[in-house]
Every structure is written in C-alpha cells, then in structure tokens.
Design an enzyme around this catalytic site. Structure first.
Site, PDB file in Angstrom:
ATOM      1  CG  ASP A   1      -3.035  -5.570  -6.302  1.00 25.50           C
ATOM      2  OD1 ASP A   1      -2.102  -5.687  -5.484  1.00 25.50           O
ATOM      3  OD2 ASP A   1      -4.183  -5.216  -5.975  1.00 25.50           O
TER       4      ASP A   1
ATOM      5  CE  LYS B   1      -7.299  -7.569  -1.435  1.00 21.61           C
ATOM      6  NZ  LYS B   1      -6.565  -7.254  -2.673  1.00 21.61           N
TER       7      LYS B   1
HETATM    8  C1  BGC Z   1      -3.396  -7.063   0.069  1.00 23.03           C
HETATM    9  C2  BGC Z   1      -2.300  -6.691  -0.899  1.00 23.03           C
HETATM   10  C3  BGC Z   1      -2.890  -5.997  -2.108  1.00 23.03           C
HETATM   11  C4  BGC Z   1      -3.769  -4.849  -1.678  1.00 23.03           C
HETATM   12  C5  BGC Z   1      -4.410  -4.137  -2.847  1.00 23.03           C
HETATM   13  C6  BGC Z   1      -4.260  -5.872   0.386  1.00 23.03           C
HETATM   14  O1  BGC Z   1      -5.329  -6.265   1.191  1.00 23.03           O
HETATM   15  O2  BGC Z   1      -2.836  -7.553   1.267  1.00 23.03           O
HETATM   16  O3  BGC Z   1      -1.581  -7.822  -1.306  1.00 23.03           O
HETATM   17  O4  BGC Z   1      -1.849  -5.531  -2.914  1.00 23.03           O
HETATM   18  O5  BGC Z   1      -4.781  -5.312  -0.817  1.00 23.03           O
HETATM   19  O6  BGC Z   1      -5.181  -4.978  -3.618  1.00 23.03           O
END
Ligand code: BGC
Length: 507
Positions: A245, A209
């Site tokens: 989360d 992200k």
């Molecule tokens: C992460 C996860 C997270 C999800 C939603 C992903 O990019 O790897 O750990 O739960 O985003 O936030």
C-alpha cells in the site's frame, strides 16, 4: 459548593439552592448506581478520600506519570540515528538477512507521468476489509469499488481459506458488472511484508496487523491467488503487478505531483517506501539499465525488533506487545499505528484509575476490557475544542462513566494527546530520515491511513517535528494521497505495461 455560597442571600438563590440539592441527590443516586458496575482499583485512596486531592495536584501527578510518553528532541534524534543505521543494514547484502528493517526492492522503477490510460482491476488486502476496484485512468480517474469484510476466523484460519475468500469476492464483483468476457490487467495491493522477486512475484515474509493464516509465510501470494481462482474456474484474470500500500500511495500521489518520492501509511499499521538510487541498493539483483532507481518498501514497522528502541519503549508498550498475536515483532508499528494506539491509551487510563487519579479510583467493566478504547476515540476526543468535552463525555459514557467532571475529561484528553503526539513524533522521525537520505531540494511525501486522515492534529504534529529533524536546505510537504491502494495499483500496472512495451520497442 461555590454556587451554594453565592446564591444563599436572596430568594432566587434559595430556589437555586433547592435545584442544586435535587441535582446533587440525582448525581449521588446515579453515581451509586454506576458504582455497582465499577471496580475499585485504587490501592490506597478510597473514593471518599479522593476529593481531598486538589484537581491541580491530580493533573500534575498525571503529567508526571505520562512523562515517559513524551519524547525529547534528543531522544528523537537518537531514534533517527538508529533508523538510519537499520536502513543501511537492510539495504546491504551481507547484513540484510539479520536486519530487522528488510528494505525490500519493489521492482517499481518508474513513477507515473500523468498520461497513463486504460481500465484496470485492483484488489486491496491489508486490514479487516478487502476491496475490489474497477479503475479507469484517463485525464481523470474514475472508480467503482466494493468493500467486503474479512471475518476474523478467516484472518487467522488456513491460507487457502483466505485466498478462496478473495477469489470469491473478485468473482462476484466481476459477475455483478457482467465483465466476465474482459481480461483486464489487475494490480494486487497486498499490504504485508513481502520479499519481491519480480513485479508479479512476492513472498510473504511474515503476517502483521492481526493476520495469521497458516501456510502463507514464505509463499508467493500471487501464486496463491491464481491457485484459488483456478480452484473456482469461473473467472479469468491477468495479474500485472503486486504491490504494497505504501507503493500505491506513492504512485497515486506521483501521478500528478512530480516531486513525490516517499509513500507513507499511518493507519492500522505503519510503513514507508521511497525512491532509492540503485547504487545504494546492494541487495538489488535486477538489471542495471535506466532508470537507475527503485522504490524500496522499507517495512519500517519492524524497527526496534532487535531492541534498539527499548530506550523509548514503556511498560504499556511491553504489555501491548506481550498480549499481541506477534510478540517481539513490529515494535515501532506498535507505538505508532491505529491497531495499537487506543489500547496504549487504555493501559494508561487503567493505571491512572488504579493510582486513584481518575474516576475516584473506580474502573468500569468496559474500560477493563482489552481493546475497548478504540483508536478512533483518540481522534474524536482531540477533535473537541479546547475546554469543551462533548465527544469526550459521549465516549466516557460509552465506557460506563456517566458523570465525568470537566477535570476528569481534561485528564483523559491529556492521555490521548500524549499517546498520539508520541506516535506522530515517531512517524516524523522516520520521514525525516528518509528525506535526509533522498537529499533533494523539495520532496512531497504522499500519506494515507486512518490515523493520519482522521486525527485532527496528526498532520501538524508531524510537520513541526519533521522540520526539527531535517537537515538544512530541504523543503518538504505532506500530502494526503487519494486511494493509493486502488488508483496506485492501477498506476503500477499501467507503468509496468508502458515499460514493457518500451523495452519491446527498444529490442
Ligand atoms: C505491513 C506493511 C504495510 C503497513 C501499512 C504493516 O503492518 O507490514 O506492509 O504497508 O502495515 O498498511
């Protein structure tokens, strides 16, 4: 033209004609003005030739081009079969190191019973904002929270800088509330793929992200947080749990809904967790005492990283991946989540312009800019009532198109629908696989995330598609989970202290 012909015969018609003429001149003037800022992309069709193509033909051609974004039931069944296989590979000891879906056991073994009580602190890091929360659990749950931005340079700077920033925000939150003397239990929601080695130990596997802080991958994030707090030396904390989360979302919903077994996020990123029987988790290296279950953080965003989703990926997905900060990774996430959906739509729109099918073959500077078509635009455009293009026009104006016709708006909306429907269907395939694995008669799926929350049809699209992919006899519902990252973190901390005191009593 139609107005002119119909109005020609009487006086009212003549004055209407004058008005139409003036309007036409204004339109031409505005159009030529905007053309200066537009770029000709269409290879063969000049803007003068454009009107020769009928609206229906343009719409049909656009539909044909967008067809690759429409997943057939057959393709979705295949996606399910691949995901099922990848989850098995993730859960098995031998294949896990090479598996793309890591299926991390979370050490959360129990769901809340609704009687949890107490005051807790929670930290929530998972996107461009960071939150600190003070939560009071009782018959109801009350919350006091503050949002702090995570500036872009911190998101991609050194790891210490990130944890110093978190510690600074936490310290200022505690000081503002004059809570320095209290040592409250703290739950840390850290929403990135982590290999957990206990309830308070989580090694970051890799950033996702848009984060890329050096020196954090492979390290225990609880440790890094403690070190940053120690560097400051002005606050004391007691970290009771670190969680994803998705786990928070599951816990938050399970607090009052006892059928809840799955936590799903469709926001900036996407991921899901679910309650799995220990006998199916070869990977599990904890105790084998009751309850014989554990929440698995699937990290399904990485589904497809070994090429198994290539049969549904498109040229747009390839561009998005290539231009991302983590090429080759999180490919399923890149087709579903809010960080990428808007950009997929933009890629499609630019292609349509370049084929002379939209805006007379001219693109604005803004549309040509990467990231300019926000994911929220998709939700807003699809929130317009069918046939009404209010939001769509406002957005197109923001993008530099001041005189879009209804037909152009309808085509832009169609592109948005293809992109969001594909995302919802892919997420639905994931949920169906988990429901089919759990195989309980009735399961609630707790869901959170900006895409699910704000897109006007995402919920319905998912429900319809899950029903298509589900084995007979399983009932489900998707429930918006309120504040998983905050309340969920408090609940994990609360359940952890309850389990700890129960095992102390048992000894
Ligand atoms: C992460 C996860 C997270 C999800 C939603 C992903 O990019 O790897 O750990 O739960 O985003 O936030």
């Amino acid at each position: 033209m139609e107005i002119v012909a119909a109005a020609d015969s009487d006086e009212r018609g003549l004055s209407l004609l004058k008005v139409v003429n003036v309007l036409q001149r204004v339109v031409v003037f505005v159009h030529s003005f905007t053309l200066e800022k537009l770029h000709k992309l269409g290879p063969s069709t000049s803007s003068a030739e454009m009107p020769t193509m009928r609206e229906e033909d343009i719409a049909a051609k656009i539909k044909e081009i967008c067809q690759e974004l429409v997943l057939s039931q057959e393709a979705l069944h295949e996606v399910c079969a691949c995901l099922q296989e990848e989850l098995n590979r993730g859960l098995a000891k031998e294949s896990n190191p090479e598996a793309t879906i890591k299926c991390f056991p979370t050490y959360v073994r129990e769901l809340p019973n609704g009687k949890e009580k107490g005051r807790f602190l929670a930290l929530d890091l998972g996107g461009t904002n960071f939150r600190v929360l003070l939560i009071e659990l009782g018959d109801r749950c009350t919350m006091d929270s503050r949002i702090y931005a995570v500036p872009q340079p911190i998101m991609v700077g050194p790891g210490d800088g990130l944890f110093d920033h978190i510690a600074e925000c936490l310290a200022s939150f505690i000081k503002e509330r004059d809570m320095g003397h209290e040592l409250l239990p703290l739950g840390f929601t850290f929403s990135f793929p982590c290999k957990q080695e206990g309830l308070t130990k989580a090694r970051l596997a890799r950033w996702t992200k848009g984060f890329k802080c050096e020196g954090v991958e492979g390290r225990d994030v609880v440790d890094l947080l403690k070190q940053a707090i120690a560097r400051r030396g002005d606050v004391k904390i007691k970290i009771c749990a670190v969680l994803n989360d998705t786990t928070g979302t599951l816990m938050s919903c399970a607090w009052k809904n006892h059928n809840c077994r799955i936590g799903l996020i469709v926001g900036t990123g996407t991921n899901a967790c679910y309650m799995e029987k220990l006998e199916k988790v070869e990977l599990w290296d904890g105790d084998m005492e009751d309850p014989l279950q554990v929440v698995i953080n699937t990290e399904w965003g990485a589904f497809g990283d070994n090429g198994c989703l290539d049969f549904v990926r498109t040229e747009y997905d390839n561009i998005i991946d290539r231009e991302s900060i983590n090429p080759g990774r999180q490919l399923y996430e890149k087709m579903i989540s809010g960080m990428y959906m808007g950009e997929i739509a933009r890629q499609v729109l630019v292609r349509l312009v370049s084929e002379g099918l939209l805006f007379g073959g001219y693109a604005s500077d803004i549309l040509l800019e990467k990231g300019s078509f926000f994911t929220k635009y998709i939700s807003e455009i699809e929130s317009d009532k069918v046939g009404d293009y209010n939001n769509c026009r406002i957005i197109l104006e923001e993008l530099g198109f001041n005189d879009a016709t209804d037909a152009e708006c309808a085509n832009v909306r169609y592109v948005c629908e293809c992109v969001s429907r594909r995302a919802a269907h892919l997420a639905a395939a994931g949920v169906a696989v988990l429901l089919n694995r759990i195989r309980e008669e009735s399961v609630t799926v707790a869901v959170d995330g900006s895409v699910y929350r704000f897109h006007p049809h995402f919920h319905n699209l998912m429900v319809e598609q899950i029903s298509q992919l589900l084995e007979p006899g399983i009932k489900f519902d998707l429930m918006l989970s309120e504040d998983g990252s905050g309340r969920g973190a408090a609940l994990v901390a609360a359940v952890a202290s309850r389990s700890a005191s129960m095992s102390a009593h048992a000894r």
